[in-house]
Design a protein around this motif. Structure first.
Motif, PDB file in Angstrom:
ATOM      1  N   HIS A 144      16.061  46.829  26.251  1.00 17.84           N
ATOM      2  CA  HIS A 144      15.033  45.979  25.938  1.00 17.84           C
ATOM      3  C   HIS A 144      13.648  46.772  26.079  1.00 17.84           C
ATOM      4  CE1 HIS A 144      12.970  42.146  24.570  1.00 17.84           C
ATOM      5  NE2 HIS A 144      12.342  42.061  25.697  1.00 17.84           N
ATOM      6  N   VAL A 166      17.409  35.222  18.781  1.00 21.37           N
ATOM      7  CA  VAL A 166      17.355  34.803  20.129  1.00 21.37           C
ATOM      8  C   VAL A 166      17.044  33.377  20.168  1.00 21.37           C
ATOM      9  CG1 VAL A 166      16.263  35.209  22.399  1.00 21.37           C
ATOM     10  CG2 VAL A 166      16.898  37.322  20.699  1.00 21.37           C
ATOM     11  N   TYR A 214       4.186  32.665  22.890  1.00 22.45           N
ATOM     12  CA  TYR A 214       5.698  32.395  23.559  1.00 22.45           C
ATOM     13  C   TYR A 214       5.474  31.260  24.612  1.00 22.45           C
ATOM     14  CZ  TYR A 214       7.132  37.212  22.218  1.00 22.45           C
ATOM     15  OH  TYR A 214       7.282  38.566  21.692  1.00 22.45           O
ATOM     16  N   TYR A 218      13.087  28.715  22.165  1.00 28.34           N
ATOM     17  CA  TYR A 218      11.659  28.792  22.256  1.00 28.34           C
ATOM     18  C   TYR A 218      11.065  27.423  22.224  1.00 28.34           C
ATOM     19  CZ  TYR A 218      11.886  33.959  21.903  1.00 28.34           C
ATOM     20  OH  TYR A 218      12.367  35.107  22.047  1.00 28.34           O
ATOM     21  N   ARG A 231      13.681  45.784  34.506  1.00 25.34           N
ATOM     22  CA  ARG A 231      13.650  44.084  34.649  1.00 25.34           C
ATOM     23  C   ARG A 231      15.141  43.727  34.687  1.00 25.34           C
ATOM     24  NH1 ARG A 231      11.810  39.952  29.800  1.00 25.34           N
ATOM     25  NH2 ARG A 231      13.496  40.889  29.005  1.00 25.34           N
ATOM     26  N   GLN A 257      24.144  45.559  29.337  1.00 24.29           N
ATOM     27  CA  GLN A 257      22.772  45.726  29.251  1.00 24.29           C
ATOM     28  C   GLN A 257      22.241  47.035  30.141  1.00 24.29           C
ATOM     29  OE1 GLN A 257      18.607  43.045  28.871  1.00 24.29           O
ATOM     30  NE2 GLN A 257      20.390  42.188  29.792  1.00 24.29           N
ATOM     31  N   MET A 299      23.059  47.280  24.997  1.00 24.16           N
ATOM     32  CA  MET A 299      21.832  46.900  24.762  1.00 24.16           C
ATOM     33  C   MET A 299      20.946  47.304  25.544  1.00 24.16           C
ATOM     34  SD  MET A 299      21.552  42.713  25.414  1.00 24.16           S
ATOM     35  CE  MET A 299      19.716  42.848  25.721  1.00 24.16           C
ATOM     36  N   PHE A 328      21.838  37.086  28.336  1.00 25.22           N
ATOM     37  CA  PHE A 328      21.126  38.090  28.919  1.00 25.22           C
ATOM     38  C   PHE A 328      21.244  38.458  30.263  1.00 25.22           C
ATOM     39  CE2 PHE A 328      17.985  37.581  25.289  1.00 25.22           C
ATOM     40  CZ  PHE A 328      18.741  38.478  24.572  1.00 25.22           C
ATOM     41  N   ALA A 337      13.845  43.601  19.874  1.00 24.76           N
ATOM     42  CA  ALA A 337      13.381  42.201  19.657  1.00 24.76           C
ATOM     43  C   ALA A 337      12.531  42.474  18.279  1.00 24.76           C
ATOM     44  CB  ALA A 337      12.916  41.691  20.844  1.00 24.76           C
ATOM     45  N   THR A 338      11.611  41.417  18.304  1.00 28.26           N
ATOM     46  CA  THR A 338      10.845  41.215  17.111  1.00 28.26           C
ATOM     47  C   THR A 338       9.957  42.644  16.841  1.00 28.26           C
ATOM     48  OG1 THR A 338      10.722  38.743  17.160  1.00 28.26           O
ATOM     49  CG2 THR A 338       8.861  39.779  16.037  1.00 28.26           C
ATOM     50  N   LYS A 347      17.132  31.719  23.551  1.00 29.43           N
ATOM     51  CA  LYS A 347      16.996  31.113  24.691  1.00 29.43           C
ATOM     52  C   LYS A 347      15.680  30.254  24.840  1.00 29.43           C
ATOM     53  CE  LYS A 347      13.693  35.096  25.414  1.00 29.43           C
ATOM     54  NZ  LYS A 347      13.743  36.840  25.923  1.00 29.43           N
ATOM     55  N   ARG A 373      17.342  41.774  17.429  1.00 31.31           N
ATOM     56  CA  ARG A 373      17.385  40.670  18.413  1.00 31.31           C
ATOM     57  C   ARG A 373      16.007  40.029  18.313  1.00 31.31           C
ATOM     58  NH1 ARG A 373      18.631  44.330  22.355  1.00 31.31           N
ATOM     59  NH2 ARG A 373      16.703  43.705  23.121  1.00 31.31           N
ATOM     60  N   PRO A 374      15.632  39.479  17.111  1.00 27.74           N
ATOM     61  CA  PRO A 374      14.195  38.889  16.978  1.00 27.74           C
ATOM     62  C   PRO A 374      14.362  37.496  17.500  1.00 27.74           C
ATOM     63  CG  PRO A 374      15.664  38.728  15.019  1.00 27.74           C
ATOM     64  CD  PRO A 374      16.619  39.446  15.745  1.00 27.74           C
ATOM     65  N   GLY A 375      13.168  37.216  18.190  1.00 27.41           N
ATOM     66  CA  GLY A 375      13.089  35.871  18.927  1.00 27.41           C
ATOM     67  C   GLY A 375      11.546  35.384  18.304  1.00 27.41           C
ATOM     68  N   VAL A 376      10.721  35.416  18.762  1.00 21.66           N
ATOM     69  CA  VAL A 376       9.348  35.079  18.533  1.00 21.66           C
ATOM     70  C   VAL A 376       9.007  34.946  17.136  1.00 21.66           C
ATOM     71  CG1 VAL A 376       7.844  36.881  19.024  1.00 21.66           C
ATOM     72  CG2 VAL A 376       6.978  34.517  19.768  1.00 21.66           C
TER      73      VAL A 376
END
Ligand SMILES: *Cc1c(COP(=O)(O)O)cnc(C)c1O
Length: 343
Positions: free
Chosen positions: A154, A31, A328, A37, A128, A121, A152, A80, A188-189, A33, A204-207
């Motif tokens: 979340h 990710v 974040y 980050y 959300r 999604q 997907m 997303f 995600a993470t 976005k 979908r890892p981000g942080v």
């Protein structure tokens, strides 16, 4: 040098991706976005592609432009927010894959770009983004007929492994998607760390890529060094900064540093955090102003040229904890005035 300097360790970033990819029992995406980050979407995406990532995600179609430019054709770039009014040209021209969130988005997409890749999604309880169970039940067969590349959802509470919401969302996601024969993604993470039940076909890892919690083993990626503009002697009883919120209790030396809340240094950390000169902690002395911070450098031998706010002694989460926020937000607040180098 008059502005702060950010050093972004792309080899640490790549290593974090490889670790999260190894923990995932399936393919790991990435990710990127909010401009990766806050660290530069183009540089970050290119480094992650080199490490092996093939599926990327952004929040909005506009963000996909820089990522496509950096990656070239080939890798998937998921969006997303789906296919919003006005997104069609961006989605087509940049070969983006919207994650469709509603019947309206579905209709818009198949009408405007028939045959163009998309994902779906689903909302599994976070309330959300995504289609709810009833909406999905009504649309499902039509959607599946258009061959989505991904389904997907979340997780709302994945950073709390014991939260009952995790199992509840897993159950809901399974009920909505079991047996559909389309690749699925839930985590995600935080979800990656919940274990393989949560992994499905793509994570979908981000942080965690950027060195943040809840991925405790993450290598730090960011260093923020702030230049000292001047150093002055202050007598006991004298104050520094707006509102006289810090007062010297001993003969002191105060360094004025070139960065402030306009650079994303949250005012909430005023008087509550150390900056570092090498290993030497130097307490902030007074409030963060828009462009300046005052720091007590009495215990530093000589005048420092710069002080480190984010670095080996204090990562993004440590700064966030002191400011009452999350890593974040510290990352995505990092100022546009900083010069940047990538290593
Ligand atoms: C931001 C986001 C991610 C990445 O989350 P991290 O907690 O940063 O790993 C994954 N999926 C969705 C839908 C997101 O909004």
């Amino acid at each position: 040098m008059s502005s702060g300097h950010l050093t972004i360790d792309l080899s640490a970033l790549a290593s974090n991706w490889r670790t999260l990819s190894a923990i995932s029992t399936c393919e790991a995406g990435a990710v990127v976005k909010a401009d990766g980050y806050g660290l530069g979407a183009a540089q970050v995406a290119a480094a992650l592609a080199k490490a092996g990532a093939r599926r990327f995600f952004v929040a909005a179609a506009e963000e996909g432009v820089a990522v496509r430019k950096a990656l070239g054709p080939g890798p998937m770039i998921g969006v997303f927010s789906g296919h919003m009014t006005g997104d069609t040209d961006l989605i087509r021209d940049n070969m983006l894959t919207p994650m469709l969130n509603s019947v309206d988005q579905m209709l818009r997409h198949v009408e405007a770009l028939p045959g163009h890749s998309f994902g779906v999604q689903l909302d599994s309880g976070m309330n959300r983004l995504g289609m709810e169970a009833a909406e999905w039940a009504a649309l499902r067969d039509i959607a599946l007929g258009q061959k989505p590349v991904l389904i997907m959802s979340h997780l709302a509470c994945a950073d709390e492994p014991d939260h009952e919401m995790n199992a509840r969302q897993l159950r809901t996601f399974r009920e909505m998607t079991d047996g559909l024969n389309v690749p699925r993604s839930l985590s995600a993470t935080g979800g990656i760390l919940l274990g393989q039940d949560y992994h499905f076909d793509l994570t979908r890892p981000g942080v965690g890529l950027y060195g943040g919690r809840p991925f405790a083993e993450a290598l730090p990626v960011v260093t923020l060094d702030l230049p000292v503009i001047q150093v002055r002697e202050v007598h006991p009883g004298e104050s520094a900064g707006y509102g006289n919120s810090w007062t010297a209790t001993r003969p002191s030396r105060i360094a004025t540093v070139a960065a402030g809340y306009a650079d994303g240094i949250h005012r909430a950390i005023s008087n509550r955090i150390n900056l570092f000169h090498g290993d030497q902690p130097c307490p902030m002395a007074g409030r963060v102003s828009m462009d300046l911070i005052t720091v007590d450098v009495t215990d530093v031998a000589g005048d420092p040229e710069f002080l480190t706010l984010i670095g080996p002694h204090q990562g993004v989460d440590a700064v966030a904890d002191i400011g009452g926020t999350i890593g974040y937000e510290v990352l995505t607040s990092l100022g546009r005035r900083y010069s940047r180098s990538y290593k």
